[in-house]
Design an enzyme around this catalytic site. Structure first.
Site, short mmCIF file in Angstrom:
data_model
loop_
_atom_site.label_atom_id
_atom_site.label_comp_id
_atom_site.label_asym_id
_atom_site.label_seq_id
_atom_site.Cartn_x
_atom_site.Cartn_y
_atom_site.Cartn_z
N ASP A 34 0.85 -1.19 0.00
CA ASP A 34 0.00 0.00 0.00
C ASP A 34 0.89 1.25 0.00
O ASP A 34 1.89 1.33 0.73
CB ASP A 34 -0.89 -0.01 1.25
CG ASP A 34 -2.04 0.99 1.16
OD1 ASP A 34 -3.19 0.57 1.21
OD2 ASP A 34 -1.76 2.21 1.07
N ASN B 188 -12.61 -3.36 3.22
CA ASN B 188 -13.64 -2.33 3.26
C ASN B 188 -14.57 -2.54 2.07
O ASN B 188 -14.11 -2.65 0.93
CB ASN B 188 -12.99 -0.94 3.18
CG ASN B 188 -12.03 -0.69 4.33
OD1 ASN B 188 -12.25 -1.15 5.44
ND2 ASN B 188 -10.97 0.04 4.06
N GLN C 197 -14.24 2.27 1.93
CA GLN C 197 -13.67 1.82 0.64
C GLN C 197 -13.50 3.01 -0.29
O GLN C 197 -14.48 3.63 -0.72
CB GLN C 197 -14.57 0.76 -0.01
CG GLN C 197 -13.94 0.16 -1.27
CD GLN C 197 -14.78 -0.94 -1.91
OE1 GLN C 197 -15.94 -1.13 -1.56
NE2 GLN C 197 -14.18 -1.67 -2.83
N HIS D 43 -10.53 -5.52 -2.59
CA HIS D 43 -9.16 -5.76 -2.15
C HIS D 43 -9.13 -6.01 -0.65
O HIS D 43 -9.94 -5.49 0.10
CB HIS D 43 -8.26 -4.57 -2.48
CG HIS D 43 -8.75 -3.26 -1.94
ND1 HIS D 43 -9.73 -2.53 -2.54
CD2 HIS D 43 -8.41 -2.57 -0.83
CE1 HIS D 43 -9.97 -1.43 -1.85
NE2 HIS D 43 -9.18 -1.44 -0.79
N PHE D 44 -8.15 -6.81 -0.25
CA PHE D 44 -7.90 -7.06 1.16
C PHE D 44 -6.65 -6.31 1.59
O PHE D 44 -5.65 -6.27 0.86
CB PHE D 44 -7.68 -8.56 1.42
CG PHE D 44 -8.92 -9.38 1.31
CD1 PHE D 44 -9.73 -9.60 2.41
CD2 PHE D 44 -9.29 -9.94 0.09
CE1 PHE D 44 -10.89 -10.36 2.31
CE2 PHE D 44 -10.44 -10.70 -0.02
CZ PHE D 44 -11.25 -10.92 1.09
P1 5GP Z 1 -9.65 1.34 0.68
O1 5GP Z 1 -9.84 2.56 1.52
O2 5GP Z 1 -10.35 1.44 -0.66
O3 5GP Z 1 -9.99 0.08 1.42
O4 5GP Z 1 -8.09 1.21 0.43
C1 5GP Z 1 -7.46 1.69 -0.73
C2 5GP Z 1 -5.98 1.66 -0.45
O5 5GP Z 1 -5.30 1.81 -1.68
C3 5GP Z 1 -5.52 2.78 0.46
O6 5GP Z 1 -4.93 2.24 1.64
C4 5GP Z 1 -4.51 3.55 -0.38
O7 5GP Z 1 -3.39 3.98 0.35
C5 5GP Z 1 -4.13 2.55 -1.44
N1 5GP Z 1 -3.78 3.14 -2.72
C6 5GP Z 1 -4.47 4.10 -3.40
N2 5GP Z 1 -3.85 4.40 -4.55
C7 5GP Z 1 -2.73 3.63 -4.61
C8 5GP Z 1 -1.68 3.49 -5.56
O8 5GP Z 1 -1.63 4.14 -6.62
N3 5GP Z 1 -0.70 2.58 -5.28
C9 5GP Z 1 -0.72 1.83 -4.14
N4 5GP Z 1 0.30 0.98 -3.94
N5 5GP Z 1 -1.69 1.93 -3.21
C10 5GP Z 1 -2.69 2.82 -3.45
#
Ligand code: 5GP
Ligand code: ZN
Length: 138
Positions: free
Chosen positions: A32, A88, A95, A101-102
């Site tokens: 992440d 999420n 989310q 995704h996990f």
């Molecule tokens: P969510 O909040 O949707 O469960 O988590 C999305 C995750 O994706 C977040 O923790 C965020 O830091 C990560 N993320 C968003 N954009 C990128 C990216 O371009 N590269 C990587 N490696 N992680 C990302």
């Protein structure tokens, strides 16, 4: 299935770089970009599906197999004592990226991260009513 606007689909296609840690024909795992703790990894299906319940069972099985492999490796590599596997589903649940995704978040004792403070049901009937409401939708 690919969503051309989805940031994770772009990572899968190689249009956006990532710190890849594991890959199979159906699953990708990478770090992440904004970790809760260093080593925080994301394990995602290569097919674009928004939420857990949208995933084909086969993808779900592949993800669980990958989570076991990635989870153990993250814990060992970071010297953590354990990890949280978190998903999420939906904006109210946090989310931000609508590609299922996990999260694998390495944890050490007393690291200060407090998840889900619990509150007992105030009404003793409320719990059984909710259980029935949920059962009736399965
Ligand atoms: P969510 O909040 O949707 O469960 O988590 C999305 C995750 O994706 C977040 O923790 C965020 O830091 C990560 N993320 C968003 N954009 C990128 C990216 O371009 N590269 C990587 N490696 N992680 C990302
Ligand atoms: Zn996607």
């Amino acid at each position: 299935m690919i969503d051309t606007d989805c940031i994770f689909c772009k990572i899968i296609r190689g249009d956006i770089p990532c710190a890849k840690i594991f890959e199979t024909p159906s699953v990708l795992a990478f770090l992440d970009i904004a970790p809760v703790r260093p080593g925080h990894a994301l394990v995602i299906p290569k097919a674009h599906h928004p939420a857990l319940w949208d995933l084909p069972d086969e993808d779900g099985r592949d993800l669980l197999a990958a989570l076991k492999i990635v989870g153990r490796a993250v814990v060992q590599a970071t010297g953590a004592g354990g990890c949280n596997v978190v998903m999420n589903n939906g904006a109210p649940a946090g989310q931000l990226v609508a590609h299922a995704h996990f999260h694998v978040i390495p944890r050490v004792r007393d690291d200060g991260l407090e998840l889900w403070p619990g509150t007992p049901y105030a009404d003793p009937q409320a719990m059984s009513r909710l259980a029935e409401a949920i059962r009736s939708r399965i």
